[in-house]
Design a protein around this motif. Sequence first.
Motif, PDB file in Angstrom:
ATOM      1  N   TYR A  37       0.659  -1.134  -0.169  1.00 44.24           N
ATOM      2  CA  TYR A  37      -0.072   0.119  -0.064  1.00 44.24           C
ATOM      3  C   TYR A  37       0.889   1.453   0.045  1.00 44.24           C
ATOM      4  O   TYR A  37       2.107   1.330   0.576  1.00 44.24           O
ATOM      5  N   LEU A  47      -4.181   0.475  -2.215  1.00 42.62           N
ATOM      6  CA  LEU A  47      -3.684  -0.479  -2.668  1.00 42.62           C
ATOM      7  C   LEU A  47      -2.939  -0.485  -3.990  1.00 42.62           C
ATOM      8  O   LEU A  47      -3.434   0.002  -5.067  1.00 42.62           O
ATOM      9  N   GLN A  90       1.432  -5.883   3.901  1.00 42.50           N
ATOM     10  CA  GLN A  90       0.770  -6.471   4.637  1.00 42.50           C
ATOM     11  C   GLN A  90       0.455  -7.923   4.253  1.00 42.50           C
ATOM     12  O   GLN A  90       0.431  -8.382   3.002  1.00 42.50           O
ATOM     13  N   TYR A  92      -1.775 -11.542   4.438  1.00 45.80           N
ATOM     14  CA  TYR A  92      -3.014 -12.146   4.757  1.00 45.80           C
ATOM     15  C   TYR A  92      -3.072 -13.475   4.455  1.00 45.80           C
ATOM     16  O   TYR A  92      -4.238 -14.333   4.424  1.00 45.80           O
ATOM     17  N   TYR A  96      -3.978 -11.116   9.914  1.00 45.33           N
ATOM     18  CA  TYR A  96      -3.494 -10.147   8.963  1.00 45.33           C
ATOM     19  C   TYR A  96      -2.644  -9.481   9.686  1.00 45.33           C
ATOM     20  O   TYR A  96      -2.737  -8.984  11.098  1.00 45.33           O
TER      21      TYR A  96
ATOM     22  N   GLU B  99     -12.339  -5.983   1.101  1.00 44.07           N
ATOM     23  CA  GLU B  99     -11.396  -7.004   0.597  1.00 44.07           C
ATOM     24  C   GLU B  99     -11.694  -6.782  -1.175  1.00 44.07           C
ATOM     25  O   GLU B  99     -12.716  -6.474  -1.480  1.00 44.07           O
ATOM     26  N   VAL B 100     -10.624  -7.100  -1.795  1.00 47.01           N
ATOM     27  CA  VAL B 100     -10.495  -7.305  -3.418  1.00 47.01           C
ATOM     28  C   VAL B 100     -11.380  -8.218  -3.874  1.00 47.01           C
ATOM     29  O   VAL B 100     -12.083  -8.038  -4.908  1.00 47.01           O
ATOM     30  N   VAL B 104      -9.850 -13.117  -0.196  1.00 43.27           N
ATOM     31  CA  VAL B 104      -8.425 -12.362  -0.713  1.00 43.27           C
ATOM     32  C   VAL B 104      -8.396 -11.254   0.218  1.00 43.27           C
ATOM     33  O   VAL B 104      -8.872 -10.205   0.150  1.00 43.27           O
ATOM     34  N   GLY B 105      -7.290 -11.270   1.406  1.00 46.68           N
ATOM     35  CA  GLY B 105      -7.467 -10.206   2.210  1.00 46.68           C
ATOM     36  C   GLY B 105      -6.763  -8.712   2.053  1.00 46.68           C
ATOM     37  O   GLY B 105      -6.601  -8.115   2.655  1.00 46.68           O
ATOM     38  N   ALA B 106      -6.361  -8.450   0.774  1.00 43.76           N
ATOM     39  CA  ALA B 106      -5.836  -7.304   0.275  1.00 43.76           C
ATOM     40  C   ALA B 106      -7.213  -6.350   0.214  1.00 43.76           C
ATOM     41  O   ALA B 106      -8.334  -6.943  -0.482  1.00 43.76           O
ATOM     42  N   VAL B 107      -6.768  -5.142   0.527  1.00 42.18           N
ATOM     43  CA  VAL B 107      -8.156  -4.279   0.545  1.00 42.18           C
ATOM     44  C   VAL B 107      -7.937  -2.957  -0.191  1.00 42.18           C
ATOM     45  O   VAL B 107      -7.150  -2.157   0.028  1.00 42.18           O
ATOM     46  N   PRO B 108      -8.655  -2.994  -1.318  1.00 39.36           N
ATOM     47  CA  PRO B 108      -8.372  -1.658  -2.339  1.00 39.36           C
ATOM     48  C   PRO B 108      -9.467  -0.646  -2.049  1.00 39.36           C
ATOM     49  O   PRO B 108      -9.463   0.360  -2.461  1.00 39.36           O
TER      50      PRO B 108
END
Lengths: 107, 120
Positions: A37, A47, A90, A92, A96, B99-100, B104-108
Motif C-alpha cells: 500500500y 492498494l 501487509q 493475509y 492479517y 477486500e478485493v 483475498v485479504g488485500a483491501v483496495p
Amino acid sequence: EIVLTQSPGTLSLSPGERVTLSCRASQSVSGRQLAWYQQKPGQAPRLLFHGASSRATGIPDRFSGSGSGTDFTLTISRLEPEDFAVYYCQQYSRSYTFGQGTRLEIK
Amino acid sequence: QVQLVQSGAEVKKPGASVKVSCKASGYTFANYYMHWVRQAPGEGLEWMGIINCGGGDTTYSQKFQDRVTMTRDTPTGTVYMELSSLRSEDTAVYYCAREVALGVGAVPYWGQGTLVTVSS
C-alpha cells in the motif's frame, strides 16, 4: 502472529531514481499472500499490489512487486514527485498484519 | 462504484465506548468481508478485525479481542465497529476497508476514516 519488518525506515531520494523497498516476514507467507500500500498524508491507504505481484487497478507500471516465502520487495523504477509517501506491506496468509512502513522522502 | 462512507468524528472520555459505522454501496454487500484498521497519529496501520458481511461471523486481533465488537446490518449495507473501555492510546483514525475479492485479504476499497479522540 506473522511479524513483518520493513526496511529501511526512511529513504531520501530524488525524482528519477530507482528504489527498492523490503518487507521481511517472521514466518513464510503462504501463497504469496502479501499486499503493498501507498499512503499520503491525510489520505486512506491505496492498494498497489496483492498476491505479491498482481498490480491493482490504475497502478502505473513503474511500480513492481516481487518475492515469496519470507522476502518481498516493492520496486519503483523511476520516481515521480507523486511517489513520495509512506509504503506498507501487509500479509493475509495467517490472520492479517501490517509492516511498520517505509517513508520515502524527497532529497 | 464501490463506496464506503463512515460516520463522523467522535470525542470520548476514558472508559467510555465508541461505535463507528460504515455504509457500503455499489456492490453486493453480503458477498464480501469488511476489515477494520486503525492508525494512531503519526503511526502505522494496525489491523483490528474482520467481519463476514454475509454470515456475520467475525475474527478479531488478539490485541482487541476483549474490547471490540463488529456487527453488520444487511438490509442497510452497514457494518459497525464498537470499541469499549477506551483509553488515550485508542485515539486514532479508524477505517473500514473491503477486500478485493472474497477470501483475498488485500483491501483496495477504504472508507474516509473516522477520527476518534479519547480525552478527559
